[in-house]
Write a protein that holds these residues in place. Structure first.
Motif, PDB file in Angstrom:
ATOM      1  N   ASN A  63      27.641  29.693  38.687  1.00 13.50           N
ATOM      2  CA  ASN A  63      26.961  29.509  37.399  1.00 13.50           C
ATOM      3  C   ASN A  63      27.886  29.814  36.229  1.00 13.50           C
ATOM      4  O   ASN A  63      27.878  29.101  35.230  1.00 13.50           O
ATOM      5  CB  ASN A  63      25.711  30.385  37.318  1.00 13.50           C
ATOM      6  N   ILE A  64      28.660  30.856  36.341  1.00  9.38           N
ATOM      7  CA  ILE A  64      29.595  31.223  35.281  1.00  9.38           C
ATOM      8  C   ILE A  64      30.652  30.136  35.121  1.00  9.38           C
ATOM      9  O   ILE A  64      31.006  29.777  33.992  1.00  9.38           O
ATOM     10  CB  ILE A  64      30.258  32.590  35.574  1.00  9.38           C
ATOM     11  N   ILE A  65      31.150  29.588  36.208  1.00  8.06           N
ATOM     12  CA  ILE A  65      32.153  28.517  36.148  1.00  8.06           C
ATOM     13  C   ILE A  65      31.566  27.299  35.435  1.00  8.06           C
ATOM     14  O   ILE A  65      32.209  26.704  34.571  1.00  8.06           O
ATOM     15  CB  ILE A  65      32.641  28.149  37.560  1.00  8.06           C
ATOM     16  N   PHE A  66      30.325  26.936  35.778  1.00  4.34           N
ATOM     17  CA  PHE A  66      29.680  25.789  35.140  1.00  4.34           C
ATOM     18  C   PHE A  66      29.513  26.025  33.643  1.00  4.34           C
ATOM     19  O   PHE A  66      29.794  25.145  32.825  1.00  4.34           O
ATOM     20  CB  PHE A  66      28.319  25.514  35.792  1.00  4.34           C
ATOM     21  N   ILE A  67      29.077  27.214  33.259  1.00  2.82           N
ATOM     22  CA  ILE A  67      28.875  27.536  31.842  1.00  2.82           C
ATOM     23  C   ILE A  67      30.194  27.494  31.089  1.00  2.82           C
ATOM     24  O   ILE A  67      30.278  26.948  29.982  1.00  2.82           O
ATOM     25  CB  ILE A  67      28.170  28.905  31.691  1.00  2.82           C
ATOM     26  N   LEU A  68      31.261  28.037  31.669  1.00  4.15           N
ATOM     27  CA  LEU A  68      32.574  28.015  31.017  1.00  4.15           C
ATOM     28  C   LEU A  68      33.092  26.588  30.854  1.00  4.15           C
ATOM     29  O   LEU A  68      33.654  26.238  29.811  1.00  4.15           O
ATOM     30  CB  LEU A  68      33.572  28.862  31.803  1.00  4.15           C
ATOM     31  N   LYS A  69      32.913  25.749  31.866  1.00 10.04           N
ATOM     32  CA  LYS A  69      33.325  24.342  31.750  1.00 10.04           C
ATOM     33  C   LYS A  69      32.529  23.636  30.654  1.00 10.04           C
ATOM     34  O   LYS A  69      33.076  22.861  29.877  1.00 10.04           O
ATOM     35  CB  LYS A  69      33.128  23.612  33.077  1.00 10.04           C
ATOM     36  N   PHE A  70      31.234  23.887  30.592  1.00  4.98           N
ATOM     37  CA  PHE A  70      30.379  23.263  29.602  1.00  4.98           C
ATOM     38  C   PHE A  70      30.774  23.692  28.189  1.00  4.98           C
ATOM     39  O   PHE A  70      30.880  22.869  27.272  1.00  4.98           O
ATOM     40  CB  PHE A  70      28.916  23.617  29.890  1.00  4.98           C
ATOM     41  N   VAL A  71      31.023  24.977  27.995  1.00  2.30           N
ATOM     42  CA  VAL A  71      31.439  25.491  26.683  1.00  2.30           C
ATOM     43  C   VAL A  71      32.788  24.900  26.293  1.00  2.30           C
ATOM     44  O   VAL A  71      32.995  24.506  25.134  1.00  2.30           O
ATOM     45  CB  VAL A  71      31.475  27.039  26.694  1.00  2.30           C
ATOM     46  N   PHE A  72      33.711  24.810  27.214  1.00  4.86           N
ATOM     47  CA  PHE A  72      35.014  24.224  26.929  1.00  4.86           C
ATOM     48  C   PHE A  72      34.872  22.751  26.532  1.00  4.86           C
ATOM     49  O   PHE A  72      35.493  22.293  25.575  1.00  4.86           O
ATOM     50  CB  PHE A  72      35.933  24.356  28.153  1.00  4.86           C
ATOM     51  N   PHE A  73      34.012  22.021  27.238  1.00  4.60           N
ATOM     52  CA  PHE A  73      33.767  20.610  26.919  1.00  4.60           C
ATOM     53  C   PHE A  73      33.176  20.475  25.511  1.00  4.60           C
ATOM     54  O   PHE A  73      33.607  19.620  24.724  1.00  4.60           O
ATOM     55  CB  PHE A  73      32.821  20.007  27.960  1.00  4.60           C
ATOM     56  N   LEU A  74      32.210  21.318  25.166  1.00  3.30           N
ATOM     57  CA  LEU A  74      31.626  21.273  23.824  1.00  3.30           C
ATOM     58  C   LEU A  74      32.646  21.636  22.753  1.00  3.30           C
ATOM     59  O   LEU A  74      32.632  21.064  21.660  1.00  3.30           O
ATOM     60  CB  LEU A  74      30.425  22.214  23.738  1.00  3.30           C
ATOM     61  N   LEU A  75      33.528  22.552  23.048  1.00  2.67           N
ATOM     62  CA  LEU A  75      34.577  22.930  22.104  1.00  2.67           C
ATOM     63  C   LEU A  75      35.511  21.754  21.830  1.00  2.67           C
ATOM     64  O   LEU A  75      35.859  21.489  20.674  1.00  2.67           O
ATOM     65  CB  LEU A  75      35.361  24.125  22.649  1.00  2.67           C
ATOM     66  N   ILE A  76      35.901  21.044  22.875  1.00  2.67           N
ATOM     67  CA  ILE A  76      36.778  19.879  22.713  1.00  2.67           C
ATOM     68  C   ILE A  76      36.074  18.795  21.898  1.00  2.67           C
ATOM     69  O   ILE A  76      36.650  18.233  20.957  1.00  2.67           O
ATOM     70  CB  ILE A  76      37.210  19.315  24.087  1.00  2.67           C
ATOM     71  N   ILE A  77      34.822  18.489  22.223  1.00  2.20           N
ATOM     72  CA  ILE A  77      34.058  17.471  21.490  1.00  2.20           C
ATOM     73  C   ILE A  77      33.885  17.898  20.025  1.00  2.20           C
ATOM     74  O   ILE A  77      34.013  17.073  19.115  1.00  2.20           O
ATOM     75  CB  ILE A  77      32.684  17.223  22.153  1.00  2.20           C
TER      76      ILE A  77
END
Length: 98
Positions: free
Chosen positions: A8-22
């Motif tokens: 779950n933490i890995i998924f959340i970190l990937k999602f936050v990183f994706f939103l940061l890039i966008i």
């Protein structure tokens, strides 16, 4: 590491990183057109300008934001307008010069 074992933490970190890039792409995108144009009308939240006024040019609304740098303006005079327009937004004035 404990962080990498929790899916779950890995998924959340990937999602936050994706939103940061966008978010960065959106923030730095857009266009900053500049033009000499005649001021036609001044409203409370926008200015109406006409580019290439001698040939009956295009009329455009430029909206005023809190970051706009606008000196005292005279209707009918020609100014140098620099605007800022991001995707899915109205064109906002960055600054105006004589």
């Amino acid at each position: 590491m404990l962080v990498t074992k929790n899916k779950n933490i890995i998924f959340i970190l990937k999602f936050v990183f994706f939103l940061l890039i966008i978010g960065c792409i959106y923030y730095f995108s857009g266009s900053h057109p500049s033009e000499n144009a005649k001021l036609i009308e001044v409203k409370e939240d926008y200015l109406v300008i006409q580019s290439n006024a001698s040939n009956g040019g295009k009329i455009k609304k430029l909206y005023i934001s809190s970051n706009s740098v606008i000196p005292p303006l005279v209707v009918g005079k020609e100014y140098y307008f620099v605007s800022d327009q991001r995707y899915f937004q109205r064109p906002y004035i960055r600054f105006v010069e004589d």
